[in-house]
Design an enzyme around this catalytic site. Structure first.
Site, PDB file in Angstrom:
ATOM      1  N   GLU A 134       0.786  -1.198   0.132  1.00 28.25           N
ATOM      2  CA  GLU A 134       0.103   0.068   0.031  1.00 28.25           C
ATOM      3  C   GLU A 134       0.633   1.228  -0.113  1.00 28.25           C
ATOM      4  OE1 GLU A 134      -2.662  -0.827  -1.023  1.00 28.25           O
ATOM      5  OE2 GLU A 134      -4.167  -0.633   0.662  1.00 28.25           O
ATOM      6  N   THR A 187      -6.018   6.726  -5.576  1.00 28.35           N
ATOM      7  CA  THR A 187      -5.910   6.826  -4.246  1.00 28.35           C
ATOM      8  C   THR A 187      -4.897   8.165  -3.832  1.00 28.35           C
ATOM      9  OG1 THR A 187      -6.131   4.643  -3.594  1.00 28.35           O
ATOM     10  CG2 THR A 187      -5.406   5.934  -1.761  1.00 28.35           C
TER      11      THR A 187
END
Length: 313
Positions: A134, A187
Site C-alpha cells: 500500500e 488514491t
C-alpha cells in the site's frame, strides 16, 4: 524454521470496502465473491519473481509491484536468503476502483506465501508486510483494506504505531452493495485533496459515529448501524469526484439501504443493507440512477466475507 509442506498454492483475495463511512483509515470490510486470484510457487531462484499478470497492465518487476514489494518485506523478515517465490496474478479488481485492488494483490501474496511457509507468520505480521504494498501504491502504508482482506469480516485498526488490528463482529444478515463507475480515482490524488486539519466539533461527531458503528455491529442493531454511517470529514470533499453521488446515496436509502458512502478513495460507492432482498433492491436503484448518465459501471452484491484470503483449487 519449519519445513515447507507445499510447493505451490492458489488463493482468492477479496475486494474490500475501506473507511466504511466514518472510519477513515481505520475500518474496513471484506467482500465475498469479488477478488483477485493468485498462484504462488517455491522457486530455486532466490527472491521474488512475478511471472504473469492477467487482467491489468501492471509492472512485472517485483520492486515496482505491490505484491512483489509485500513479498520482499516478508522474505527479508523470514531470514532465508536462498528462498525464492514466484507469483502469477489474475486481476479481477480494476486498479483505481476503490474496492481494494492494490490491497488484494498485496494481501493475497503474503497470505498465500505464508501457506508455503507453513503458516510461519501470524495475521498481524501479514498485515504489516501487505502495508508495504500500500505504501508503494499510494505513498501511505494504511491497513484498512489489507486487514479485512487478510482477516475477513470487519476490522478496526486501533493503532498504527504500534500496529494493533481488531477483528470485529459481523452480523450474519448484513450485506453490501457496491457500484463501481468505470472512471479512475487514484488514491494518491484523492488523498491530496483532503484537508490536513479538521474542526474539533467534526472530529467529535466522527468519533461518536465510529463508536456507534462498532457497538451496532456487536449488538446486531441495524438501526444503530444506519445512524452511524455518517462521514462529516472526508466524504464532503471526495464526493465531488463521483457522478450523482448525493442522489445515489439518498435514493438507495429510500430503496432500503441502511446507509453507506464512498468505498475507499472512490469512485466506488457502497451501501450496507439488512438481508439479500434489500441489497438487491439497492442494486436496482443504483442501476436506475447510473443507466441514464452515460457512465459505464459495474455493480456487486455481496455478503460480508468472514474468511478473508482463502486457498482455492
Amino acid at each position: 524454521m519449519s519445513k515447507q509442506q507445499l510447493s505451490s498454492v492458489k488463493v482468492f483475495s477479496p475486494a474490500t470496502v475501506a473507511n466504511v463511512a466514518c472510519g477513515f483509515d481505520v475500518i474496513g470490510l471484506a467482500m465475498d465473491g469479488t477478488g483477485d486470484e493468485m498462484e504462488l510457487r517455491i522457486s530455486d531462484q532466490p527472491g521474488v519473481r512475478i511471472t504473469a499478470i492477467e487482467g491489468a497492465d501492471l509492472p512485472l518487476e517485483a520492486a515496482q509491484n505491490v505484491a512483489g514489494v509485500a513479498l520482499m518485506a516478508m522474505l527479508q523478515e523470514y531470514g532465508q536468503p536462498e528462498l525464492g517465490i514466484e507469483v502469477s496474478i489474475k486481476k479481477n479488481i480494476q486498479p483505481g476502483s476503490g474496492i481494494g485492488s492494490s490491497a488484494a494483490s498485496a494481501a493475497g501474496a503474503v497470505a498465500g506465501a505464508n501457506k508455503l511457509l507453513n503458516d510461519h507468520f501470524p495475521p498481524e505480521s501479514l498485515i504489516r508486510f501487505a502495508m508495504e504494498g500500500e505504501r508503494l501504491a499510494c505513498g501511505t502504508p494504511h491497513a484498512d483494506n489489507v486487514a479485512p482482506a487478510i482477516m475477513g469480516g470487519f476490522t478496526l485498526v486501533r493503532s498504527y504505531q504500534p500496529l494493533d488490528v481488531i477483528r470485529l463482529h459481523t452480523p450474519e444478515d448484513l450485506w453490501v452493495t457496491v457500484i463501481h463507475p468505470q472512471i479512475e480515482v487514484k488514491t494518491s490524488d484523492a488523498r491530496g485533496i483532503l484537508k490536513q486539519q479538521v474542526l474539533l466539533r467534526d472530529a467529535i461527531r466522527q468519533w461518536g459515529n465510529v463508536g456507534a458503528l462498532v457497538a451496532g455491529l456487536y449488538r446486531e442493531d441495524y438501526a444503530l448501524i444506519s445512524r452511524a454511517l455518517e462521514d462529516v470529514i472526508v466524504e464532503p470533499i471526495r464526493s465531488i469526484l463521483i457522478p450523482a453521488f448525493h442522489d445515489l446515496k439518498l435514493r438507495c436509502k429510500e430503496a432500503g439501504a441502511l446507509g453507506g458512502g464512498i468505498s475507499g478513495s472512490g469512485p466506488s460507492v457502497f451501501m450496507l443493507s439488512k438481508g439479500a432482498d434489500n441489497a438487491n433492491a439497492v442494486a436496482a436503484m443504483m442501476e436506475s440512477i447510473y443507466a441514464p448518465l452515460g457512465v459505464d459501471y459495474r455493480i456487486h452484491v455481496s455478503r460480508i466475507s468472514t474468511a478473508g484470503v482463502r486457498v482455492i483449487d
